[in-house]
Enzyme design. Sequence first.
Site, short mmCIF file in Angstrom:
data_model
loop_
_atom_site.label_atom_id
_atom_site.label_comp_id
_atom_site.label_asym_id
_atom_site.label_seq_id
_atom_site.Cartn_x
_atom_site.Cartn_y
_atom_site.Cartn_z
N SER A 117 0.78 -1.27 -0.15
CA SER A 117 0.15 0.07 0.20
C SER A 117 1.00 1.26 -0.12
O SER A 117 2.02 1.28 0.28
CB SER A 117 -0.82 -0.01 1.21
OG SER A 117 -1.66 1.32 1.47
N TYR A 150 -1.96 -0.47 10.67
CA TYR A 150 -1.85 -0.56 9.11
C TYR A 150 -0.63 -0.28 8.54
O TYR A 150 0.19 -1.09 7.85
CB TYR A 150 -3.08 0.03 8.58
CG TYR A 150 -3.26 -0.10 7.02
CD1 TYR A 150 -3.55 -1.39 6.63
CD2 TYR A 150 -2.91 0.84 6.15
CE1 TYR A 150 -3.95 -2.02 5.46
CE2 TYR A 150 -3.40 0.38 4.60
CZ TYR A 150 -3.76 -0.93 4.43
OH TYR A 150 -3.93 -1.03 3.07
#
Length: 255
Positions: A151, A164
């Site tokens: 990501s 995250y």
Amino acid sequence: MAVSGRLDGTVALVTGASSGIGAATAQALAAEGARVVVAARRRDRLDALVGQIHEDGGRADAFDVDITAPGHAEALVERIVDDAGRLDTVVNNAGVMLLGPALDASAEEWERMVDLNVTALLRVTHAALPHLVAAADDGPRGVADLVTVSSVAGRRAAANSAVYNLTKFGVTAFSEALRQELAESHVRVGSVEPGAVDTELAHHIRPGVREDTQAWLDSIETLKAEDIADAIHYMVTRARHVAINELLVRPTVQK
């Protein structure tokens, strides 16, 4: 979908394939002639995907599995190799994004992200590596591919994204270290780092945070799952001597 054949004779595993990037990637690889194994927990979604791939002229098999459960990832890989005889491509796509302030987060949220985004990915990779090396040595293309869907959060830390960020920074670093180890074996290791994509990821965020996240996503022209599948397709269809190690893909308007 016209099968073009650049991945003829190969077998690919895509995790988290019941929707979004995983499903789109499975279709893209099947369109190149790969026999694709799609893995996730939602069997009905997997069966529908396999049916579509077959209708389009491709080959696919579905395995409903929870790769966070001990032993399940290893059993999945061994079953694929026992049945298909090989494993040439692995796309580590399964993941979860549970954003929100750390102070208000539950420990269970943090554990879910680490369990799926990191631990399950490690289990799949550990089980697959010997087979990828073998496929590169004796396969029709002389190369194998391990792609991790990371990501933009693996490059840039942000408030309300602490764990995250931890998981995505970690898997990006893991991918680069593996790349260096496996380069001479012709196992190409790379990561693709999406920015904002229109998928189900935001649906799992806790109420209160989810609405704000969705409002931001709705305010811009996000990427589609097929855009990231196209990036993965590009990575794994290069000639043997070309390795795409890292691809950062953002919506044009994302700052």
